[in-house]
Design a protein around this motif. Structure first.
Motif, mmCIF file in Angstrom:
data_model
loop_
_atom_site.group_PDB
_atom_site.id
_atom_site.type_symbol
_atom_site.label_atom_id
_atom_site.label_comp_id
_atom_site.label_asym_id
_atom_site.label_seq_id
_atom_site.Cartn_x
_atom_site.Cartn_y
_atom_site.Cartn_z
ATOM 1 N N LEU A 1 0.824 -1.209 0.000
ATOM 2 C CA LEU A 1 0.000 0.000 0.000
ATOM 3 C C LEU A 1 0.860 1.263 0.000
ATOM 4 O O LEU A 1 0.514 2.251 -0.651
ATOM 5 N N SER A 2 1.990 1.212 0.719
ATOM 6 C CA SER A 2 2.892 2.368 0.695
ATOM 7 C C SER A 2 3.417 2.606 -0.712
ATOM 8 O O SER A 2 3.549 3.749 -1.164
ATOM 9 N N GLY A 3 3.717 1.514 -1.418
ATOM 10 C CA GLY A 3 4.176 1.632 -2.800
ATOM 11 C C GLY A 3 3.096 2.176 -3.711
ATOM 12 O O GLY A 3 3.364 3.020 -4.575
ATOM 13 N N LEU A 4 1.869 1.712 -3.509
ATOM 14 C CA LEU A 4 0.759 2.157 -4.358
ATOM 15 C C LEU A 4 0.503 3.651 -4.178
ATOM 16 O O LEU A 4 0.351 4.388 -5.164
ATOM 17 N N VAL A 5 0.473 4.106 -2.930
ATOM 18 C CA VAL A 5 0.264 5.537 -2.661
ATOM 19 C C VAL A 5 1.443 6.359 -3.177
ATOM 20 O O VAL A 5 1.259 7.405 -3.824
ATOM 21 N N HIS A 6 2.642 5.881 -2.903
ATOM 22 C CA HIS A 6 3.861 6.580 -3.331
ATOM 23 C C HIS A 6 3.911 6.680 -4.852
ATOM 24 O O HIS A 6 4.188 7.761 -5.410
ATOM 25 N N TRP A 7 3.653 5.573 -5.520
ATOM 26 C CA TRP A 7 3.646 5.574 -6.982
ATOM 27 C C TRP A 7 2.583 6.527 -7.520
ATOM 28 O O TRP A 7 2.852 7.324 -8.419
ATOM 29 N N GLY A 8 1.376 6.474 -6.949
ATOM 30 C CA GLY A 8 0.292 7.327 -7.429
ATOM 31 C C GLY A 8 0.613 8.803 -7.276
ATOM 32 O O GLY A 8 0.418 9.607 -8.203
ATOM 33 N N ALA A 9 1.132 9.176 -6.095
ATOM 34 C CA ALA A 9 1.412 10.590 -5.838
ATOM 35 C C ALA A 9 2.639 11.080 -6.602
ATOM 36 O O ALA A 9 2.695 12.241 -7.017
ATOM 37 N N ASP A 10 3.622 10.212 -6.786
ATOM 38 C CA ASP A 10 4.815 10.579 -7.570
ATOM 39 C C ASP A 10 4.494 10.741 -9.055
ATOM 40 O O ASP A 10 5.055 11.606 -9.729
ATOM 41 N N THR A 11 3.616 9.903 -9.547
ATOM 42 C CA THR A 11 3.456 9.719 -10.989
ATOM 43 C C THR A 11 2.334 10.545 -11.589
ATOM 44 O O THR A 11 2.431 10.994 -12.735
ATOM 45 N N TRP A 12 1.270 10.764 -10.846
ATOM 46 C CA TRP A 12 0.079 11.407 -11.380
ATOM 47 C C TRP A 12 -0.314 12.616 -10.530
ATOM 48 O O TRP A 12 0.159 12.788 -9.415
ATOM 49 N N GLY A 13 -1.214 13.412 -11.064
ATOM 50 C CA GLY A 13 -1.733 14.544 -10.312
ATOM 51 C C GLY A 13 -0.810 15.750 -10.367
ATOM 52 O O GLY A 13 0.264 15.726 -10.966
ATOM 53 N N HIS B 1 15.690 7.062 -5.731
ATOM 54 C CA HIS B 1 16.032 8.463 -5.923
ATOM 55 C C HIS B 1 16.968 8.715 -7.093
ATOM 56 O O HIS B 1 17.521 9.815 -7.229
ATOM 57 N N VAL B 2 17.135 7.722 -7.954
ATOM 58 C CA VAL B 2 17.803 7.947 -9.227
ATOM 59 C C VAL B 2 16.750 8.452 -10.210
ATOM 60 O O VAL B 2 15.742 7.791 -10.449
ATOM 61 N N SER B 3 16.951 9.660 -10.749
ATOM 62 C CA SER B 3 15.994 10.230 -11.699
ATOM 63 C C SER B 3 15.799 9.275 -12.881
ATOM 64 O O SER B 3 16.771 8.655 -13.329
ATOM 65 N N PRO B 4 14.558 9.064 -13.336
ATOM 66 C CA PRO B 4 13.323 9.817 -13.103
ATOM 67 C C PRO B 4 12.407 9.239 -12.015
ATOM 68 O O PRO B 4 11.180 9.396 -12.115
ATOM 69 N N HIS B 5 12.946 8.577 -11.012
ATOM 70 C CA HIS B 5 12.159 8.116 -9.855
ATOM 71 C C HIS B 5 10.996 7.218 -10.298
ATOM 72 O O HIS B 5 9.842 7.459 -9.946
ATOM 73 N N GLU B 6 11.321 6.158 -11.018
ATOM 74 C CA GLU B 6 10.272 5.340 -11.606
ATOM 75 C C GLU B 6 10.261 3.902 -11.090
ATOM 76 O O GLU B 6 9.608 3.035 -11.669
ATOM 77 N N THR B 7 10.948 3.636 -9.978
ATOM 78 C CA THR B 7 10.993 2.273 -9.466
ATOM 79 C C THR B 7 11.191 2.283 -7.954
ATOM 80 O O THR B 7 11.425 3.335 -7.353
ATOM 81 N N TYR B 8 11.050 1.105 -7.332
ATOM 82 C CA TYR B 8 11.263 0.923 -5.886
ATOM 83 C C TYR B 8 10.439 1.918 -5.068
ATOM 84 O O TYR B 8 10.956 2.679 -4.256
ATOM 85 N N PHE B 9 9.122 1.862 -5.247
ATOM 86 C CA PHE B 9 8.208 2.790 -4.586
ATOM 87 C C PHE B 9 7.825 2.364 -3.170
ATOM 88 O O PHE B 9 7.362 3.197 -2.394
ATOM 89 N N CYS B 10 7.961 1.092 -2.836
ATOM 90 C CA CYS B 10 7.523 0.608 -1.519
ATOM 91 C C CYS B 10 8.495 1.090 -0.450
ATOM 92 O O CYS B 10 9.704 0.838 -0.536
ATOM 93 N N ILE B 11 7.967 1.781 0.579
ATOM 94 C CA ILE B 11 8.855 2.459 1.527
ATOM 95 C C ILE B 11 8.583 2.091 2.983
ATOM 96 O O ILE B 11 9.046 2.788 3.891
ATOM 97 N N THR B 12 7.852 1.006 3.232
ATOM 98 C CA THR B 12 7.657 0.571 4.620
ATOM 99 C C THR B 12 8.760 -0.411 5.010
ATOM 100 O O THR B 12 9.576 -0.135 5.882
ATOM 101 N N THR B 13 8.775 -1.544 4.349
ATOM 102 C CA THR B 13 9.865 -2.503 4.557
ATOM 103 C C THR B 13 10.752 -2.626 3.317
ATOM 104 O O THR B 13 11.911 -3.008 3.424
ATOM 105 N N GLY B 14 10.184 -2.320 2.149
ATOM 106 C CA GLY B 14 10.924 -2.476 0.900
ATOM 107 C C GLY B 14 10.983 -3.908 0.407
ATOM 108 O O GLY B 14 11.613 -4.187 -0.615
ATOM 109 N N TRP B 15 10.299 -4.827 1.111
ATOM 110 C CA TRP B 15 10.375 -6.239 0.735
ATOM 111 C C TRP B 15 9.846 -6.501 -0.674
ATOM 112 O O TRP B 15 10.319 -7.409 -1.366
ATOM 113 N N LEU B 16 8.858 -5.745 -1.101
ATOM 114 C CA LEU B 16 8.191 -6.026 -2.374
ATOM 115 C C LEU B 16 8.812 -5.297 -3.556
ATOM 116 O O LEU B 16 8.397 -5.523 -4.705
ATOM 117 N N ASN B 17 9.802 -4.452 -3.329
ATOM 118 C CA ASN B 17 10.344 -3.663 -4.438
ATOM 119 C C ASN B 17 10.956 -4.534 -5.533
ATOM 120 O O ASN B 17 10.686 -4.328 -6.717
#
Length: 271
Positions: free
Chosen positions: A91-103, A219-235
């Motif tokens: 869920l952290s990845g989904l929110v992070h990806w959504g807010a980083d990528t859209w809007g 944090h390597v531009s363009p910030h398009e991967t490894y969005f999960c930021i709670t444990t990072g297990w799913l990245n």
């Protein structure tokens, strides 16, 4: 190189291009300064209210869970803890990806309140380390208020027998809430390289929470991967199946919107 003729001990003067390069990232970036200025007193008040309510409900619910604990629940509770951590990570990845990528920051209500911190973070990644506990965790506390209130309501209205039957499920939900609430704090620690408590460093080294080295990949531009930021297990598994890029391709095909267009706009601001 500008300033090559300066004497010993003097700071060389940078020419215009060099000065612009130095302002590209960090607190002096034009976009970062503009985004930081959008943090309002109203937003601060909302964060304070959410943090106080969230931690009050956490304390209330944890006491009830401890009073209901039984040894026979242990296997299911352990399973619930692991499942809660995994789902919170996704869920952290989904929110992070959504807010980083859209809007966009210009969107009504959610733009300045919720998308703004994501834009600021990419052009000033260390800004989060200068945020206090309230600013760091206020939004996550808002998200977890509803499930915490629902759990507190159950503890106040249902019989002990019914609660004992639900106990493994409630432990799973509570673990999911805990990981979700502290996701941004964990994220902040992944950007903090000095003064971390020893127990936090151990949790990072054991990859129980998001490690610092692991999060650098995002944090390597363009910030398009490894969005999960709670444990990072799913990245890694999500990256292997190109999960986020497939989602982006579908949304772009349906809407015509380009991923990370607003993020790039803020990154390119130099004045």
């Amino acid at each position: 190189m500008a300033g090559a003729e300066d004497g010993p001990g003097q700071q060389p003067e940078l020419d215009e291009d060099e000065a612009a390069y130095c302002r590209r990232w960090g607190a002096q970036h034009a976009g970062a300064r503009e985004l930081a200025a959008l943090y309002s007193p109203g937003k601060r008040f909302q964060e304070w209210c959410c943090v106080v309510l969230c931690f009050s409900l956490m304390a209330h619910n944890s006491v009830h869970l401890l009073l209901l604990a039984r040894w026979e629940h242990t296997p299911l509770v352990i399973l619930g803890v692991v499942a809660g951590a995994l789902i919170a990570d996704f869920l952290s990845g989904l929110v992070h990806w959504g807010a980083d990528t859209w809007g966009s920051v210009e969107l009504p209500i959610v733009g300045k309140a919720f998308i703004r911190p994501f834009r600021e973070h990419h052009i000033d990644p260390t800004a989060i380390t200068r945020h206090d506990f309230i600013e760091t965790n206020g939004d996550n506390c808002l998200v977890t208020l509803l499930p915490l209130l629902n759990m507190a309501y159950k503890f106040c209205t249902q019989s002990r027998e019914a609660l004992e039957q639900l106990y493994p499920w409630e432990c799973f939900v509570f673990c999911l809430i805990i990981f979700g609430t502290f996701t941004n704090q964990i994220h902040k620690w992944s950007h903090t390289y000095f003064g971390l408590p020893r127990w936090v460093i151990l949790l990072q080294d054991w990859h129980i929470i998001l490690p610092r080295k692991h999060h650098r990949i995002h944090h390597v531009s363009p910030h398009e991967t490894y969005f999960c930021i709670t444990t990072g297990w799913l990245n890694y598994p999500l990256e292997k199946i190109r999960f986020w890029r497939r989602l982006e391709d579908i949304i772009q095909a349906l809407t015509g919107e380009k991923p990370r267009a607003d993020d790039m706009k803020w990154a390119q601001k130099i004045k």
